[in-house]
Design an enzyme around this catalytic site. Structure first.
Site, short mmCIF file in Angstrom:
data_model
loop_
_atom_site.label_atom_id
_atom_site.label_comp_id
_atom_site.label_asym_id
_atom_site.label_seq_id
_atom_site.Cartn_x
_atom_site.Cartn_y
_atom_site.Cartn_z
N TYR A 160 29.13 58.78 28.14
CA TYR A 160 28.72 57.52 28.33
C TYR A 160 28.43 57.08 29.70
O TYR A 160 27.56 56.69 30.20
CB TYR A 160 29.56 56.48 27.95
CG TYR A 160 29.29 55.09 27.73
CD1 TYR A 160 28.31 54.61 26.91
CD2 TYR A 160 29.94 54.08 28.68
CE1 TYR A 160 27.95 53.00 26.79
CE2 TYR A 160 29.61 52.51 28.67
CZ TYR A 160 28.51 52.37 27.77
OH TYR A 160 28.40 51.12 27.71
N LYS A 164 25.09 56.28 31.76
CA LYS A 164 25.02 54.97 32.30
C LYS A 164 24.63 55.29 33.74
O LYS A 164 23.84 54.44 34.39
CB LYS A 164 26.24 54.03 32.11
CG LYS A 164 26.25 53.77 30.46
CD LYS A 164 25.16 52.92 30.19
CE LYS A 164 25.50 52.20 28.83
NZ LYS A 164 24.13 51.43 28.42
#
Ligand code: NAP
Length: 253
Positions: A160, A164
């Site tokens: 993640y 991001k």
């Protein structure tokens, strides 16, 4: 340009993953500000129906479609549907995102791929489809929903965080490519926001995050929606390539 609350349409927005959580709050805010909105979702048809019902009273045209933005077909369909049913495209909010949290030692190839493909490639594919009509119009606003995790990292979220962080680099690069055509590209980095995505965090983790948040509360989807409204509005016309943190002061560089 008309004021919020005016019945005249001020533009058309596409919000990916707009049927719940942050995306739904963004859709509510943009409709209140005068945008007709197309929302995408992946599979939760009940949430999609509820979102459509909730937005029906806004007085704006609302379209909701199942389109998996992690595929070129799905991303293309979302933009094509907005152009066909709403006639133009002024704002794209790349909001759809997922987590598959686990320590790297236990992270499967699939955990990595699905998070990168949804959170990062999805924004690439949807932006690529959206950029054509925006270039033709010589105007547009793209807002990518990143995360503070992409700025500071987090144990158990290597996939993640990579996605991001990648989104922030993507934002800056695209901002440089399309700025001369009147298109701005910015990112928002939310901290802890109370949605289904964060509902599974342990009470200990929530207490720790709260203790480290100077504003002493968790964020709400509405907090993020306000930042989106600013970045797509006239007051942000000279802002591009920026990442706006919305985290109550949780992480300060
Ligand atoms: P959420 O409540 O889990 O909602 C996610 C939305 O994305 C749903 O509408 C979901 O559709 C949609 N979606 C997921 N995969 C998709 C795909 N492949 N194609 C199309 N739509 C897809 O999440 P949230 O908390 O509102 O998060 C929204 C964004 O903010 C995400 O990018 C997230 O990473 C980011 N963010 C959240 C927080 C937080 O604390 N909540 C913090 C920082 C950043 P279905 O309902 O059909 O699955």
């Amino acid at each position: 340009m008309s004021e919020a609350g005016d019945s005249e349409r001020i533009g058309v927005a596409v919000v990916t993953g707009g049927t719940r959580g942050i995306g739904l709050a963004v859709a509510k805010r943009l409709t209140a500000d005068g945008y007709d909105v197309l929302l995408t979702y992946k599979g939760d048809a009940d949430a999609a129906d509820a979102a459509k019902t909730e937005l029906a009273g806004s007085g704006r045209q609302i379209e909701v479609i199942a389109a998996d933005i992690s595929t070129a077909d799905g991303a293309g369909q979302a933009i094509e549907a907005a152009m066909q049913s709403l006639g133009r495209l002024d704002v794209l909010v790349n909001n759809a995102g997922i987590t598959r949290d686990t320590l790297l030692m236990r992270m499967s190839d699939d955990d990595w791929d699905v998070v990168l493909t949804t959170n990062l490639k999805g924004a690439f594919l949807t932006s690529k489809a959206a950029i054509r009509p925006m270039l033709r119009q010589r105007s547009g606003r793209i807002v990518n929903i990143s995360s503070v995790v992409g700025q500071v990292g987090n144990a158990g979220q290597a996939n993640y965080a990579a996605a991001k962080a990648g989104l922030i680099g993507f934002t800056k690069s695209l901002a440089k490519e399309v700025g001369s055509r009147g298109i701005t590209v910015n990112a928002i980095a939310p901290g802890f926001i109370d949605t289904r995505m964060t509902a599974g965090l342990s009470d200990e983790m929530k207490a720790m995050l709260l203790e480290r948040t100077p504003l002493n509360r968790f964020g709400t989807p509405k907090d993020v929606a306000g930042a989106v409204a600013f970045l797509v509005g006239p007051d942000a016309s000279f802002i591009t390539g920026h990442t706006l943190t919305v985290d109550g002061g949780l992480f300060m560089p």
